[in-house]
Design an enzyme around this catalytic site. Structure first.
Site, mmCIF file in Angstrom:
data_model
loop_
_atom_site.group_PDB
_atom_site.id
_atom_site.type_symbol
_atom_site.label_atom_id
_atom_site.label_comp_id
_atom_site.label_asym_id
_atom_site.label_seq_id
_atom_site.Cartn_x
_atom_site.Cartn_y
_atom_site.Cartn_z
ATOM 1 N N SER A 96 0.841 -1.188 0.000
ATOM 2 C CA SER A 96 0.000 0.000 0.000
ATOM 3 C C SER A 96 0.887 1.251 0.000
ATOM 4 O O SER A 96 1.816 1.348 -0.809
ATOM 5 C CB SER A 96 -0.953 -0.054 1.189
ATOM 6 O OG SER A 96 -1.974 0.906 1.071
ATOM 7 N N ASP A 232 -7.166 -7.039 -4.913
ATOM 8 C CA ASP A 232 -6.981 -5.738 -4.277
ATOM 9 C C ASP A 232 -8.030 -4.741 -4.777
ATOM 10 O O ASP A 232 -8.048 -4.418 -5.967
ATOM 11 C CB ASP A 232 -5.579 -5.219 -4.588
ATOM 12 C CG ASP A 232 -5.249 -3.918 -3.880
ATOM 13 O OD1 ASP A 232 -6.114 -3.403 -3.143
ATOM 14 O OD2 ASP A 232 -4.115 -3.427 -4.062
ATOM 15 N N HIS A 260 -5.970 -6.445 -0.303
ATOM 16 C CA HIS A 260 -5.312 -5.342 0.378
ATOM 17 C C HIS A 260 -5.308 -5.550 1.890
ATOM 18 O O HIS A 260 -5.038 -4.631 2.657
ATOM 19 C CB HIS A 260 -6.026 -4.025 0.028
ATOM 20 C CG HIS A 260 -5.139 -2.822 0.052
ATOM 21 N ND1 HIS A 260 -4.433 -2.381 -1.048
ATOM 22 C CD2 HIS A 260 -4.831 -1.948 1.051
ATOM 23 C CE1 HIS A 260 -3.747 -1.302 -0.734
ATOM 24 N NE2 HIS A 260 -3.964 -1.012 0.545
#
Length: 283
Positions: A96, A232, A260
């Protein structure tokens, strides 16, 4: 450890202190305890694993409201952690926003890196107005997440905050298995660790201008692994494919089911991918 006057970062290590260092860099507004213990244990079988709380998370200092900083400062904090520990060079892995920070390290501090692994992230500058045409066509985060993020800093009591965080992780997981109890236990540990249950969302408020470094990605020479996260919802495919295409010599692999959020189901494959990459690039 103090990285600048009145700013201290919480840091912890696992594994053999004489093994090759591996620095883990977590995403926005997330404590270093967000790295699941089974993943840390698997990586620590071969590495000196270093993880830490960004400023304004966990048990580190929370200075943003009185002394705002740009997002790019978080990359310099990672270097400060290595300096404080006496680590000249390390493998780094980030997801991220942590993946964005790894890209900054690849550009600005390549001499400190043995290798880099990044996933669930976007190429620097991919969403800026002057992005190249291919990058500007990449998908945006899921609208349900954008809506949820509007409520990050709303005041909540401890139980309501736990509920909010678990729901956030559920949406970040994407399609696939999700164990709410697993993530609730994780967030309970983080709240106890921080000594507070609020969220500053400082990283969502910080100036992102220093991340507009797309033009520099083509100069990267450090061995880099990009992991595609097919589930994701923040940086969905083909973000990883694009990122690998703009980092020279990088390797692209895909982990089925990876989203994620780091649930137990994806940890063995993720650890294997990271360790396979670091083993190819010893100090």
């Amino acid at each position: 450890m103090e990285v600048e006057p009145d700013v201290r970062l919480w840091v912890t290590e696992a594994g053999d202190p004489t093994a090759e260092p591996l620095l883990l860099i977590m995403g926005a507004n997330a404590s270093g305890l967000s790295w699941p213990e089974p993943l840390v244990d698997a990586l620590a079988a071969r590495h000196r694993v270093i993880r830490y709380d960004h400023r304004d998370t966990g048990a580190s200092s929370w200075p943003f409201d009185t002394d705002p900083y740009p997002l790019a400062q978080l990359a310099e904090d990672a270097v400060a952690v290595l300096d404080a520990l006496g680590v000249a060079r390390a493998h780094v892995a980030g997801m991220s926003l942590g993946g964005s920070l790894v890209q900054l390290l690849l550009i600005d501090h390549p001499e400190r890196l043995l290798s880099a692994t990044l996933w669930s992230t976007a190429a620097l500058g991919a969403w800026t107005p002057d992005a190249d045409p291919e990058a500007s066509g990449l998908p945006s985060p899921d609208p349900s997440l954008i809506e949820l993020w509007k409520h990050l800093t709303e005041p909540r009591d401890r139980e309501a905050e736990l509920d909010f965080r678990v729901e956030h992780w559920r949406r970040l997981r994407g399609a696939g298995p999700f164990d709410p109890d697993e993530f609730r236990r994780q967030e309970e540990r983080i709240i106890s660790h921080a000594g507070r249950h609020d969220t500053s969302a400082a990283h969502a408020r910080a100036d992102p201008a220093g991340l507009e470094r797309a033009a520099n990605l083509g100069g990267i020479s450090t061995p880099t692994l990009v992991i595609d996260a097919p589930q994701d919802p923040v940086n969905p495919p083909p973000h990883a494919t694009y990122l690998a295409s703009v980092i020279p010599g990088s390797t692209l692999v895909s982990i089925p089911g990876l989203g994620h959020a780091l649930g137990a189901d994806v940890l063995p494959a993720l650890a294997e991918a990271i360790l396979r990459h670091t083993a190819k690039h010893p100090r």
